[in-house]
Every structure is written in structure tokens, then in C-alpha cells.
Scaffold this motif. Structure first.
Motif, PDB file in Angstrom:
ATOM      1  N   ILE A   1     -54.913 -72.370  29.185  1.00  0.00           N
ATOM      2  CA  ILE A   1     -55.958 -71.970  29.255  1.00  0.00           C
ATOM      3  C   ILE A   1     -56.620 -72.054  30.502  1.00  0.00           C
ATOM      4  O   ILE A   1     -56.740 -72.776  31.302  1.00  0.00           O
ATOM      5  CB  ILE A   1     -56.990 -72.837  28.410  1.00  0.00           C
ATOM      6  CG1 ILE A   1     -56.905 -73.115  26.935  1.00  0.00           C
ATOM      7  CG2 ILE A   1     -58.589 -72.508  28.589  1.00  0.00           C
ATOM      8  CD1 ILE A   1     -57.227 -74.196  26.038  1.00  0.00           C
ATOM      9  N   ALA A   2     -57.003 -70.550  30.991  1.00  0.00           N
ATOM     10  CA  ALA A   2     -57.335 -70.229  32.217  1.00  0.00           C
ATOM     11  C   ALA A   2     -59.069 -70.085  32.406  1.00  0.00           C
ATOM     12  O   ALA A   2     -59.684 -70.332  33.561  1.00  0.00           O
ATOM     13  CB  ALA A   2     -56.684 -69.149  32.873  1.00  0.00           C
ATOM     14  N   CYS A   3     -59.544 -69.498  31.242  1.00  0.00           N
ATOM     15  CA  CYS A   3     -61.035 -69.283  31.400  1.00  0.00           C
ATOM     16  C   CYS A   3     -61.673 -69.007  30.152  1.00  0.00           C
ATOM     17  O   CYS A   3     -61.098 -69.425  28.878  1.00  0.00           O
ATOM     18  CB  CYS A   3     -61.217 -67.673  31.832  1.00  0.00           C
ATOM     19  SG  CYS A   3     -60.151 -66.286  30.902  1.00  0.00           S
ATOM     20  N   GLU A   4     -62.904 -68.760  29.819  1.00  0.00           N
ATOM     21  CA  GLU A   4     -63.639 -68.727  28.486  1.00  0.00           C
ATOM     22  C   GLU A   4     -62.784 -67.783  27.705  1.00  0.00           C
ATOM     23  O   GLU A   4     -62.979 -67.762  26.297  1.00  0.00           O
ATOM     24  CB  GLU A   4     -65.005 -68.397  28.929  1.00  0.00           C
ATOM     25  CG  GLU A   4     -65.857 -69.379  29.363  1.00  0.00           C
ATOM     26  CD  GLU A   4     -66.036 -70.650  28.531  1.00  0.00           C
ATOM     27  OE1 GLU A   4     -65.746 -70.577  27.155  1.00  0.00           O
ATOM     28  OE2 GLU A   4     -66.266 -71.794  29.248  1.00  0.00           O
ATOM     29  N   ALA A   5     -62.567 -66.728  28.068  1.00  0.00           N
ATOM     30  CA  ALA A   5     -61.932 -65.628  27.319  1.00  0.00           C
ATOM     31  C   ALA A   5     -60.487 -66.381  26.535  1.00  0.00           C
ATOM     32  O   ALA A   5     -60.344 -66.014  25.278  1.00  0.00           O
ATOM     33  CB  ALA A   5     -61.533 -64.348  28.315  1.00  0.00           C
ATOM     34  N   CYS A   6     -59.688 -67.190  27.297  1.00  0.00           N
ATOM     35  CA  CYS A   6     -58.890 -67.782  26.669  1.00  0.00           C
ATOM     36  C   CYS A   6     -59.259 -68.744  25.440  1.00  0.00           C
ATOM     37  O   CYS A   6     -58.594 -68.604  24.501  1.00  0.00           O
ATOM     38  CB  CYS A   6     -57.805 -68.675  27.498  1.00  0.00           C
ATOM     39  SG  CYS A   6     -57.211 -67.807  28.968  1.00  0.00           S
TER      40      CYS A   6
END
Ligand SMILES: [Cu+2]
Length: 65
Positions: free
Chosen positions: A10-15
Motif C-alpha cells: 500500500i503506497a497511497c490512498e488510491a491503493c
């Protein structure tokens, strides 16, 4: 059951949003919250941990053992 999974990919809110949608699509009753900074996914569901893990892995994310 209630459990947490660590998902290092998980790298960001989109993930987080993608994972939430995928899990809810398969198991609509699941309550899921994701902390992007710690990469911890908190789950409350009637499904098994293995099922949720497979859904997350199925969209290309990596779940830590
Ligand atoms: Cu992302």
C-alpha cells in the motif's frame, strides 16, 4: 471475525481505495479500514482471514505473513 493484515504494497490512498472496493465487492458485509502510513488493514467480516487475504493478493497487493 476481526483481524488485521499488514499490506506493505500500500503506497497511497488510491491503493487503500482499490483494496476496500475489491473486498466489499466480494464480501459486502465486511467493514474495512486502512491506515496508509502503517499499511495496516483492519477487517471485521464473516469471511475467513484466508479469503480476505486472497482477495487482496488477487488484485496484485502483497500481504505480509
Ligand atoms: Cu497507491
Amino acid at each position: 471475525m476481526n483481524f488485521t493484515l499488514k499490506v506493505p504494497s500500500i503506497a497511497c490512498e488510491a491503493c487503500a481505495s482499490t483494496i476496500t472496493k475489491a473486498v466489499k465487492n466480494e464480501k459486502p458485509e465486511t467493514i474495512i479500514s486502512i491506515d496508509v502510513s502503517t499499511k495496516i488493514v483492519t477487517v471485521k467480516t464473516t469471511a475467513s482471514e484466508e479469503t480476505i487475504r486472497k482477495i487482496i493478493e488477487g488484485i496484485g497487493h502483497t500481504v505480509e505473513d
